[in-house]
Design a protein around this motif. Structure first.
Motif, PDB file in Angstrom:
ATOM      1  N   ALA A 102      -8.091  10.037   4.923  1.00  0.00           N
ATOM      2  CA  ALA A 102      -7.662  11.345   4.407  1.00  0.00           C
ATOM      3  C   ALA A 102      -6.870  12.104   5.459  1.00  0.00           C
ATOM      4  O   ALA A 102      -5.838  12.723   5.159  1.00  0.00           O
ATOM      5  N   ALA A 103      -7.347  12.070   6.710  1.00  0.00           N
ATOM      6  CA  ALA A 103      -6.634  12.770   7.788  1.00  0.00           C
ATOM      7  C   ALA A 103      -5.259  12.174   8.022  1.00  0.00           C
ATOM      8  O   ALA A 103      -4.266  12.894   8.196  1.00  0.00           O
ATOM      9  N   VAL A 104      -5.170  10.839   8.002  1.00  0.00           N
ATOM     10  CA  VAL A 104      -3.879  10.174   8.180  1.00  0.00           C
ATOM     11  C   VAL A 104      -2.932  10.535   7.045  1.00  0.00           C
ATOM     12  O   VAL A 104      -1.743  10.808   7.254  1.00  0.00           O
ATOM     13  N   SER A 105      -3.468  10.564   5.830  1.00  0.00           N
ATOM     14  CA  SER A 105      -2.637  10.878   4.671  1.00  0.00           C
ATOM     15  C   SER A 105      -2.062  12.282   4.759  1.00  0.00           C
ATOM     16  O   SER A 105      -0.889  12.509   4.455  1.00  0.00           O
ATOM     17  N   VAL A 106      -2.906  13.232   5.177  1.00  0.00           N
ATOM     18  CA  VAL A 106      -2.432  14.613   5.300  1.00  0.00           C
ATOM     19  C   VAL A 106      -1.380  14.717   6.406  1.00  0.00           C
ATOM     20  O   VAL A 106      -0.359  15.399   6.256  1.00  0.00           O
ATOM     21  N   ALA A 107      -1.608  14.018   7.504  1.00  0.00           N
ATOM     22  CA  ALA A 107      -0.707  14.125   8.647  1.00  0.00           C
ATOM     23  C   ALA A 107       0.656  13.497   8.373  1.00  0.00           C
ATOM     24  O   ALA A 107       1.683  14.013   8.815  1.00  0.00           O
ATOM     25  N   LEU A 108       0.672  12.403   7.635  1.00  0.00           N
ATOM     26  CA  LEU A 108       1.918  11.661   7.476  1.00  0.00           C
ATOM     27  C   LEU A 108       2.628  11.901   6.148  1.00  0.00           C
ATOM     28  O   LEU A 108       3.851  11.897   6.093  1.00  0.00           O
ATOM     29  N   TRP A 109       1.837  12.067   5.069  1.00  0.00           N
ATOM     30  CA  TRP A 109       2.474  12.164   3.755  1.00  0.00           C
ATOM     31  C   TRP A 109       1.839  13.314   2.972  1.00  0.00           C
ATOM     32  O   TRP A 109       1.078  13.091   2.026  1.00  0.00           O
ATOM     33  N   ARG A 110       2.138  14.508   3.337  1.00  0.00           N
ATOM     34  CA  ARG A 110       1.504  15.664   2.713  1.00  0.00           C
ATOM     35  C   ARG A 110       1.723  15.703   1.201  1.00  0.00           C
ATOM     36  O   ARG A 110       0.803  15.976   0.437  1.00  0.00           O
TER      37      ARG A 110
ATOM     38  N   CYS B 272      -5.851   6.940  -1.670  1.00  0.00           N
ATOM     39  CA  CYS B 272      -6.469   5.936  -2.535  1.00  0.00           C
ATOM     40  C   CYS B 272      -6.166   4.526  -2.031  1.00  0.00           C
ATOM     41  O   CYS B 272      -7.015   3.634  -2.091  1.00  0.00           O
ATOM     42  N   ALA B 273      -4.944   4.316  -1.528  1.00  0.00           N
ATOM     43  CA  ALA B 273      -4.583   2.999  -0.997  1.00  0.00           C
ATOM     44  C   ALA B 273      -5.398   2.677   0.244  1.00  0.00           C
ATOM     45  O   ALA B 273      -5.912   1.556   0.404  1.00  0.00           O
ATOM     46  N   LEU B 274      -5.554   3.643   1.147  1.00  0.00           N
ATOM     47  CA  LEU B 274      -6.335   3.411   2.367  1.00  0.00           C
ATOM     48  C   LEU B 274      -7.811   3.195   2.038  1.00  0.00           C
ATOM     49  O   LEU B 274      -8.487   2.356   2.657  1.00  0.00           O
TER      50      LEU B 274
ATOM     51  N   MET C 274       0.844  -1.187   0.000  1.00  0.00           N
ATOM     52  CA  MET C 274       0.000   0.000   0.000  1.00  0.00           C
ATOM     53  C   MET C 274       0.879   1.237   0.000  1.00  0.00           C
ATOM     54  O   MET C 274       1.181   1.816   1.010  1.00  0.00           O
ATOM     55  N   CYS C 275       1.332   1.585  -1.173  1.00  0.00           N
ATOM     56  CA  CYS C 275       2.196   2.742  -1.354  1.00  0.00           C
ATOM     57  C   CYS C 275       3.569   2.561  -0.718  1.00  0.00           C
ATOM     58  O   CYS C 275       4.287   3.542  -0.567  1.00  0.00           O
ATOM     59  N   TRP C 276       3.948   1.368  -0.302  1.00  0.00           N
ATOM     60  CA  TRP C 276       5.277   1.159   0.259  1.00  0.00           C
ATOM     61  C   TRP C 276       6.241   0.644  -0.801  1.00  0.00           C
ATOM     62  O   TRP C 276       7.419   0.876  -0.737  1.00  0.00           O
ATOM     63  N   SER C 277       5.724  -0.106  -1.761  1.00  0.00           N
ATOM     64  CA  SER C 277       6.560  -0.701  -2.794  1.00  0.00           C
ATOM     65  C   SER C 277       5.671  -1.244  -3.890  1.00  0.00           C
ATOM     66  O   SER C 277       4.444  -1.326  -3.729  1.00  0.00           O
ATOM     67  N   ALA C 278       6.298  -1.653  -4.998  1.00  0.00           N
ATOM     68  CA  ALA C 278       5.539  -2.262  -6.091  1.00  0.00           C
ATOM     69  C   ALA C 278       4.859  -3.538  -5.618  1.00  0.00           C
ATOM     70  O   ALA C 278       3.694  -3.812  -5.963  1.00  0.00           O
ATOM     71  N   THR C 279       5.555  -4.329  -4.817  1.00  0.00           N
ATOM     72  CA  THR C 279       4.994  -5.591  -4.330  1.00  0.00           C
ATOM     73  C   THR C 279       3.787  -5.347  -3.440  1.00  0.00           C
ATOM     74  O   THR C 279       2.754  -6.027  -3.556  1.00  0.00           O
TER      75      THR C 279
ATOM     76  N   THR D 216       6.716   6.121  -0.889  1.00  0.00           N
ATOM     77  CA  THR D 216       5.461   6.572  -1.497  1.00  0.00           C
ATOM     78  C   THR D 216       5.737   7.074  -2.902  1.00  0.00           C
ATOM     79  O   THR D 216       6.882   7.259  -3.312  1.00  0.00           O
ATOM     80  N   VAL D 217       4.654   7.296  -3.640  1.00  0.00           N
ATOM     81  CA  VAL D 217       4.748   7.850  -4.990  1.00  0.00           C
ATOM     82  C   VAL D 217       4.055   9.203  -4.986  1.00  0.00           C
ATOM     83  O   VAL D 217       2.916   9.324  -4.512  1.00  0.00           O
TER      84      VAL D 217
END
Length: 217
Positions: free
Chosen positions: A169-177, A185-187, A1-6, A125-126
């Motif tokens: 969405a909140a987690v995404s903003v907090a961790l990976w702006r 999208c992954a979450l 989940m956004c960590w790697s291709a695998t 992440t990408v």
């Protein structure tokens, strides 16, 4: 989940399997099919991103396909899908997310047609870029169309999915702006198992045989 291709490939494949189950459950209820197919769309999205990973980002076909799904398609798909399944009492208030989705989708589609989408690998992440001049109004419209439509749906299962999407969405903003959209999208894809439960609950109960049926048998 956004960590790697695998990770993207594994998550995408699992979510697609959930999507197949959802569509199979909803096959006899055409109005449910757009929402039931959402996990298929999100799972395919993650699989496409695994290709972006393996290509080390860039501007190829996989990057464009990822952007088409994430940007103009999702903010239109979700409010339309919710409107199809919402109870009559909720349909009027869903016109706002639908209008936001149409406007947001139109703006993002214009930018995709007139700008080149680029993908950059940033650690685990990408990040995607396409030259959006004023992102704040578009982000607001995107959130109203996607999360807003779910929260206003009047359906418990969809409201729960909307809450999970909002938390994501909140987690995404907090961790990976910088990689917000990719992470969200992954979450959202991982939360799609909630939709399988929703589809199963909407399945009409099996008709119990009546006395006449028993006599005919």
């Amino acid at each position: 989940m956004c960590w790697s291709a695998t990770a993207d490939l594994m998550v995408g494949t699992a979510v697609c399997a959930v999507g197949v189950a959802c569509v199979a459950q909803a096959a006899r209820r055409p109005r449910d099919l757009p929402m039931a197919a959402l996990p298929l769309l999100l799972g395919s999205h993650q699989i496409i991103e695994s290709v972006v990973w393996r290509g080390d980002g860039g501007t190829g076909a996989a990057t464009t396909a990822w952007a088409v799904i994430a940007l103009p398609l999702l903010p239109l798909w979700l409010p339309v899908s919710v409107l199809c399944v919402a109870p009559p009492t909720a349909r009027r208030r869903l016109l706002l997310p639908l209008a936001a989705g149409i406007a947001t989708s139109a703006v993002l589609a214009y930018y995709l047609m007139t700008h080149t989408v680029t993908a950059d690998i940033r650690g685990h992440t990408v990040g995607y870029g396409f030259g959006l001049a004023h992102p704040a109004p578009v982000v607001v419209g995107y959130l109203i169309a996607t999360i807003g439509s779910l929260l206003l749906s009047g359906d418990r299962g969809l409201i729960l999915y909307g809450i999970l999407a909002a938390v994501g969405a909140a987690v995404s903003v907090a961790l990976w702006r910088q990689e917000y959209l990719s992470t969200w999208c992954a979450l959202a894809a991982l939360s799609s198992v909630v939709l399988l439960r929703w589809v199963r609950r909407r399945r009409p109960p099996a008709r119990r045989p009546s006395g006449q049926d028993l006599q005919e048998a």
